[in-house]
Design an enzyme around this catalytic site. Sequence first.
Site: not given
Length: 374
Positions: A261-264
């Site tokens: 994931s991209d930064d959550l």
Amino acid sequence: MNLSFDLARGPASFGHRFLIGLQQGPVLGDKDKRLLSSLKPAGVVLFRANFLADAPYEEWLGSHAKLLSDVRECIEREEVIVSIDHEGGGVLRPPAPITPFAYAREWPGQAGDVGKAMGVELRSLGFNVNFAPVVDVNSNPANPVIGQRSFGTTPQDVVPAARAFLDGLQAEGVLGCPKHFPGHGDTAVDSHYSLPVIDVDPAMFRQRELEAFRHFNDARMIMTAHIVISQIDPGVPATMSKVILQDILRQELGYGGVVVSDDLGMKAISDRLDRPETTVQIVNAGCDLLCMCAYWADTEVILRMIDFMSAGLKAGTIEEHTLEQSFARVSALLSGLPNHEVEALDDDCFERHASLAPLRSRSLPANHGGATKI
């Protein structure tokens, strides 16, 4: 290496599903030590603030080596992802004398050489993963977050340069991670601050966004975008979308690697993280590695997410076969990771690299955009 989701192991049973962005500062603080020791995550992400930026090369390099040694001591596992988001332009992390290449848009013809040079430099800093190249097709001139980070405005511009960069980087022992799937180039909103919604015709989506990413289905890692493609999966961010990650990325494009994931912690998605159903959706969508960085959020939210995973598995709302597949992919990635010692490079190496492609403008602040962008 044998990893399993044994619930009796507590937080560490799900811990290696996470990448943790360290707190700002060049020294490993107590908060990070507690998280790394209890979770045993897949690895860490470093940002510019994790370097002793104003010190001479030998001094900051020694500080950096100590930081990585402390990380490994806490995780207590040989295989650790040591990652960075290092693209060029405003998205540069390590201080001088690391080569400050310009944005990707300025060197598509030299992308292979730049990738190789970045690989040499990042390897010397102990990194084994770089969250690059940007494979987004920057089709929207009003895009506030991609822009010059993209190699161009069509798949025909982007693919050859991104592939050359990825191959050059990986030839030096640093894994690349094409991003941001399914394509962040047609947005007018920055997902660091809000959730972009793209209303693109499915045929155009496949012709433009997917046409770029389909050429990278051999990558070991691909990063998601926190964006909604309204005519594909209405209202559901790609990071949480089974349609986008399973039906399209896995089935249609044939991708078999790790989805990260991209930064959550980014504002596009962070306000959903206290809801158990968000974690359940992310896991069931097939997102293998969950990235949580300290710049935008309290990384201890990971502990609540692990509780949600455990509860979801027990209740049957998390699909066990999807969980097993993700664990297998993460385990395989960790088992095949190279480990690099931190070592100094000589002046001649940096001089050669500086001659390869345009460098960042001296008028651009060293941390312009670089503290936050992934």
